[in-house]
Scaffold this motif. Structure first.
Motif, PDB file in Angstrom:
ATOM      1  N   ILE A 106      98.579  -4.527  36.365  1.00  0.00           N
ATOM      2  CA  ILE A 106      98.923  -5.881  35.929  1.00  0.00           C
ATOM      3  C   ILE A 106      99.887  -6.475  36.948  1.00  0.00           C
ATOM      4  CG2 ILE A 106      99.943  -7.275  34.089  1.00  0.00           C
ATOM      5  CD1 ILE A 106      99.189  -4.996  32.140  1.00  0.00           C
ATOM      6  N   HIS A 107      99.598  -7.669  37.418  1.00  0.00           N
ATOM      7  CA  HIS A 107     100.416  -8.332  38.436  1.00  0.00           C
ATOM      8  C   HIS A 107     101.548  -9.115  37.779  1.00  0.00           C
ATOM      9  CE1 HIS A 107      97.528  -7.449  41.670  1.00  0.00           C
ATOM     10  NE2 HIS A 107      96.587  -7.723  40.779  1.00  0.00           N
ATOM     11  N   PHE A 108     102.670  -9.240  38.507  1.00  0.00           N
ATOM     12  CA  PHE A 108     103.806 -10.001  37.987  1.00  0.00           C
ATOM     13  C   PHE A 108     104.422 -10.864  39.076  1.00  0.00           C
ATOM     14  CE2 PHE A 108     103.506  -6.801  34.727  1.00  0.00           C
ATOM     15  CZ  PHE A 108     103.858  -7.487  33.576  1.00  0.00           C
ATOM     16  N   ASN A 109     104.616 -12.156  38.731  1.00  0.00           N
ATOM     17  CA  ASN A 109     105.464 -13.054  39.499  1.00  0.00           C
ATOM     18  C   ASN A 109     106.742 -13.279  38.713  1.00  0.00           C
ATOM     19  OD1 ASN A 109     103.311 -13.664  41.355  1.00  0.00           O
ATOM     20  ND2 ASN A 109     102.532 -15.167  39.890  1.00  0.00           N
ATOM     21  N   LEU A 110     107.832 -13.543  39.402  1.00  0.00           N
ATOM     22  CA  LEU A 110     109.015 -14.082  38.725  1.00  0.00           C
ATOM     23  C   LEU A 110     108.962 -15.595  38.878  1.00  0.00           C
ATOM     24  CD1 LEU A 110     111.669 -13.238  37.232  1.00  0.00           C
ATOM     25  CD2 LEU A 110     112.823 -13.773  39.385  1.00  0.00           C
ATOM     26  N   GLU A 113     108.013   1.992  32.107  1.00  0.00           N
ATOM     27  CA  GLU A 113     107.111   2.235  30.984  1.00  0.00           C
ATOM     28  C   GLU A 113     105.683   1.844  31.343  1.00  0.00           C
ATOM     29  OE1 GLU A 113     105.688   3.460  27.387  1.00  0.00           O
ATOM     30  OE2 GLU A 113     107.676   3.831  28.244  1.00  0.00           O
ATOM     31  N   LEU A 114     105.505   0.710  32.010  1.00  0.00           N
ATOM     32  CA  LEU A 114     104.165   0.314  32.443  1.00  0.00           C
ATOM     33  C   LEU A 114     103.623   1.264  33.503  1.00  0.00           C
ATOM     34  CD1 LEU A 114     104.592  -3.572  32.609  1.00  0.00           C
ATOM     35  CD2 LEU A 114     103.208  -2.291  30.958  1.00  0.00           C
ATOM     36  N   GLN A 115     104.495   1.768  34.373  1.00  0.00           N
ATOM     37  CA  GLN A 115     104.049   2.732  35.376  1.00  0.00           C
ATOM     38  C   GLN A 115     103.554   4.024  34.716  1.00  0.00           C
ATOM     39  OE1 GLN A 115     107.667   2.793  37.716  1.00  0.00           O
ATOM     40  NE2 GLN A 115     106.726   1.598  39.372  1.00  0.00           N
ATOM     41  N   ARG A 116     104.264   4.468  33.674  1.00  0.00           N
ATOM     42  CA  ARG A 116     103.825   5.673  32.966  1.00  0.00           C
ATOM     43  C   ARG A 116     102.433   5.501  32.363  1.00  0.00           C
ATOM     44  NH1 ARG A 116     109.439   6.304  31.777  1.00  0.00           N
ATOM     45  NH2 ARG A 116     109.332   4.915  29.963  1.00  0.00           N
ATOM     46  N   ARG A 117     102.092   4.243  32.034  1.00  0.00           N
ATOM     47  CA  ARG A 117     100.797   3.961  31.435  1.00  0.00           C
ATOM     48  C   ARG A 117      99.725   3.627  32.475  1.00  0.00           C
ATOM     49  NH1 ARG A 117     102.267   0.482  25.994  1.00  0.00           N
ATOM     50  NH2 ARG A 117     104.223   1.566  25.474  1.00  0.00           N
ATOM     51  N   GLY A 118     100.111   3.637  33.754  1.00  0.00           N
ATOM     52  CA  GLY A 118      99.154   3.314  34.812  1.00  0.00           C
ATOM     53  C   GLY A 118      98.836   1.839  34.938  1.00  0.00           C
ATOM     54  N   ARG A 119      99.721   0.972  34.442  1.00  0.00           N
ATOM     55  CA  ARG A 119      99.458  -0.471  34.454  1.00  0.00           C
ATOM     56  C   ARG A 119     100.333  -1.233  35.449  1.00  0.00           C
ATOM     57  NH1 ARG A 119      96.273  -1.970  30.168  1.00  0.00           N
ATOM     58  NH2 ARG A 119      95.634  -3.528  31.702  1.00  0.00           N
ATOM     59  N   TYR A 120     101.146  -0.543  36.230  1.00  0.00           N
ATOM     60  CA  TYR A 120     102.041  -1.194  37.188  1.00  0.00           C
ATOM     61  C   TYR A 120     102.061  -0.341  38.457  1.00  0.00           C
ATOM     62  CZ  TYR A 120     106.053  -4.196  38.424  1.00  0.00           C
ATOM     63  OH  TYR A 120     106.887  -5.127  39.011  1.00  0.00           O
ATOM     64  N   ARG A 121     102.020  -0.996  39.594  1.00  0.00           N
ATOM     65  CA  ARG A 121     102.001  -0.251  40.857  1.00  0.00           C
ATOM     66  C   ARG A 121     103.244   0.638  40.975  1.00  0.00           C
ATOM     67  NH1 ARG A 121     102.864  -5.441  42.656  1.00  0.00           N
ATOM     68  NH2 ARG A 121     100.711  -5.574  43.365  1.00  0.00           N
ATOM     69  N   THR A 122     103.103   1.709  41.734  1.00  0.00           N
ATOM     70  CA  THR A 122     104.229   2.594  42.012  1.00  0.00           C
ATOM     71  C   THR A 122     104.706   2.463  43.454  1.00  0.00           C
ATOM     72  OG1 THR A 122     102.686   4.398  42.491  1.00  0.00           O
ATOM     73  CG2 THR A 122     103.560   4.252  40.239  1.00  0.00           C
ATOM     74  N   SER A 123     103.967   1.708  44.259  1.00  0.00           N
ATOM     75  CA  SER A 123     104.376   1.428  45.635  1.00  0.00           C
ATOM     76  C   SER A 123     103.557   0.247  46.132  1.00  0.00           C
ATOM     77  CB  SER A 123     104.155   2.645  46.546  1.00  0.00           C
ATOM     78  OG  SER A 123     102.774   2.939  46.635  1.00  0.00           O
TER      79      SER A 123
END
Length: 455
Positions: free
Chosen positions: A5-9, A414-424
């Protein structure tokens, strides 16, 4: 569905952006918007948090319809004072390697040739990390600031925008051929003149000879963002946008907006999957529900309903009406109602008190609001992404940088643990990040690609 999932601020170069009144909060640093360190510190924070981009909104006029003038907006710092969003990008780019930058600029009041060079310059300086949020500017005061008596009619603004983008595509994609830049020191040839062309555009609204003054940048055309919600705006997005900031006000409406835009894009011969959708997201998060409740109460003390009413630009003061009166009845009596204000509330059975309660409450202003623990916030983010087809979110700021700090510290892991947010990050342009490796230029099905010169 699943996937990153992508995120902008979602930000703005001003004191009061979306959450009006919160500039008074002692933990808010928004008054530092004129300090370059504010922007470089924010950029470094977002890059540590692996955000896709910072999305910088803008206006070129004051909100002056509420109570007959701009006084409320000026007093409450409702997007005034506001500085140029483009000028903070080079400083943020200098302290980051991966963070993208989406900047807002209007097609209505300034000619396209100079804007083409500005965006090419930013794309060069950021090594291909720039997007342009295309707007047509709806404020009456903006029109007067640029020498007009009143706003240009809505559909005509989009007609101008269509030709504006045609000019820019010609400059960015067609004026300089691939291989035009030689940098041949021995022959004293930097650029092959035979591969640089005027565009000789003559249209209804613009005459531009060219050639483009900038050599081709990494993306050539910046990633095209768009946020129009009208029928004409949706058509414009379907034809041009690569990222859409959808403004619908419920999960169901967001889902339908996304599906509708994808259908329209396919009708233009585009790949619908080449459009990323970003609903707004308002998030308040803490480790325990007790802390969440305390944060909500603390923020609520600073919220100013007058600021929200001024920004909505309805031209009327709802506080002067009977709290029990139906919005439908007010709209039925006519008057000066803008599309962005009171008229969209018709047909919902709302009363004046409902609207006043809403604008005076933390969490209003967008379809997605969640206050809770990291697990609950992640649950809601996943649900909205999976049920609407949204590929990302624009995270609203309550406190700067506190909102982003909380999200990065608590929700991102939390999103990284679920595989929904990049880790690098991968080394890439902004377009490649959204569309995939190797897609640093407009896809072949995009209308801008038609202006490329074939070898």
């Amino acid at each position: 569905m699943s996937g990153i999932i992508h995120f902008n601020l979602f930000e703005m170069n001003c004191v009061g952006h979306i959450q009006h009144g919160l500039w008074t909060h002692p933990a808010n640093n928004r008054h530092r918007y004129t300090d370059l360190d504010y922007w470089t510190d924010l950029a470094k924070l977002l890059e540590r948090g692996l955000f896709d981009a910072v999305f910088l909104a803008d206006v070129v006029g004051a909100y002056d319809r509420f109570r007959g003038g701009p006084e409320t907006a000026i007093r409450e710092a409702v997007q005034i004072p506001a500085n140029d969003p483009l000028l903070v990008v080079p400083a943020m780019a200098a302290v980051t390697r991966h963070l993208g930058f989406a900047v807002t600029f209007s097609t209505t009041y300034e000619p396209p040739f100079a804007h083409a060079r500005r965006m090419s310059t930013l794309d060069h300086l950021t090594k291909g990390r720039v997007a342009w949020n295309v707007v047509t500017s709806y404020l009456r005061s903006a029109a007067r600031n640029f020498g007009l008596d009143d706003e240009i009619e809505h559909d005509r603004r989009y007609e101008i925008a269509e030709e504006y983008l045609e000019v820019l595509y010609k400059l960015w994609e067609g004026s300089w051929e691939d291989g035009a830049v030689l940098r041949d020191r021995d022959r004293h040839v930097y650029t092959d003149p035979a591969k640089v062309h005027p565009i000789d555009h003559v249209g209804k609204h613009f005459r531009v000879a060219g050639p483009h003054l900038s050599e081709p940048s990494p993306q050539r055309t910046p990633v095209i963002y768009q946020a129009g919600n009208s029928e004409r705006g949706k058509e414009f997005a379907a034809r041009h946008a690569e990222a859409v900031f959808t403004g619908a006000f419920s999960l169901e409406a967001v889902r339908e907006d996304i599906a509708d835009t994808r259908r329209r894009a396919a009708a233009y011969g585009r790949n619908p999957e080449h459009i990323t959708f970003f609903p707004s997201a308002s998030v308040i998060v803490a480790r325990t529900q007790f802390e969440v409740d305390a944060k909500l109460a603390d923020l609520q003390r600073h919220i100013r309903p007058e600021g929200f009413l001024a920004q909505r630009g309805s031209g009327i003061d709802l506080a002067a009406y009977d709290p029990g009166e139906l919005i439908d009845d007010i709209v039925a009596r006519g008057g000066d109602f803008t599309e962005r204000a009171i008229r969209p509330l018709a047909g919902r059975g709302l009363r004046v008190r409902d609207v006043l309660d809403s604008v005076g409450r933390v969490g209003q202003g967008g379809p997605f609001f969640v206050a809770g623990t990291p697990e609950r916030v992640a649950d809601e983010i996943e649900r909205w992404a999976d049920e609407t087809g949204a590929t990302g979110f624009n995270l609203m700021q309550y406190l700067s940088p506190g909102t982003a700090e909380d999200f990065i510290e608590l929700v991102v892991p939390e999103l990284q643990r679920r595989g929904r947010y990049r880790t690098s990050y991968e080394d890439s342009t902004l377009r490649e990040r959204l569309l995939g490796p190797g897609v640093h230029r407009l896809p072949a099905t995009h209308p801008g690609a038609a202006h490329r010169r074939q070898p």
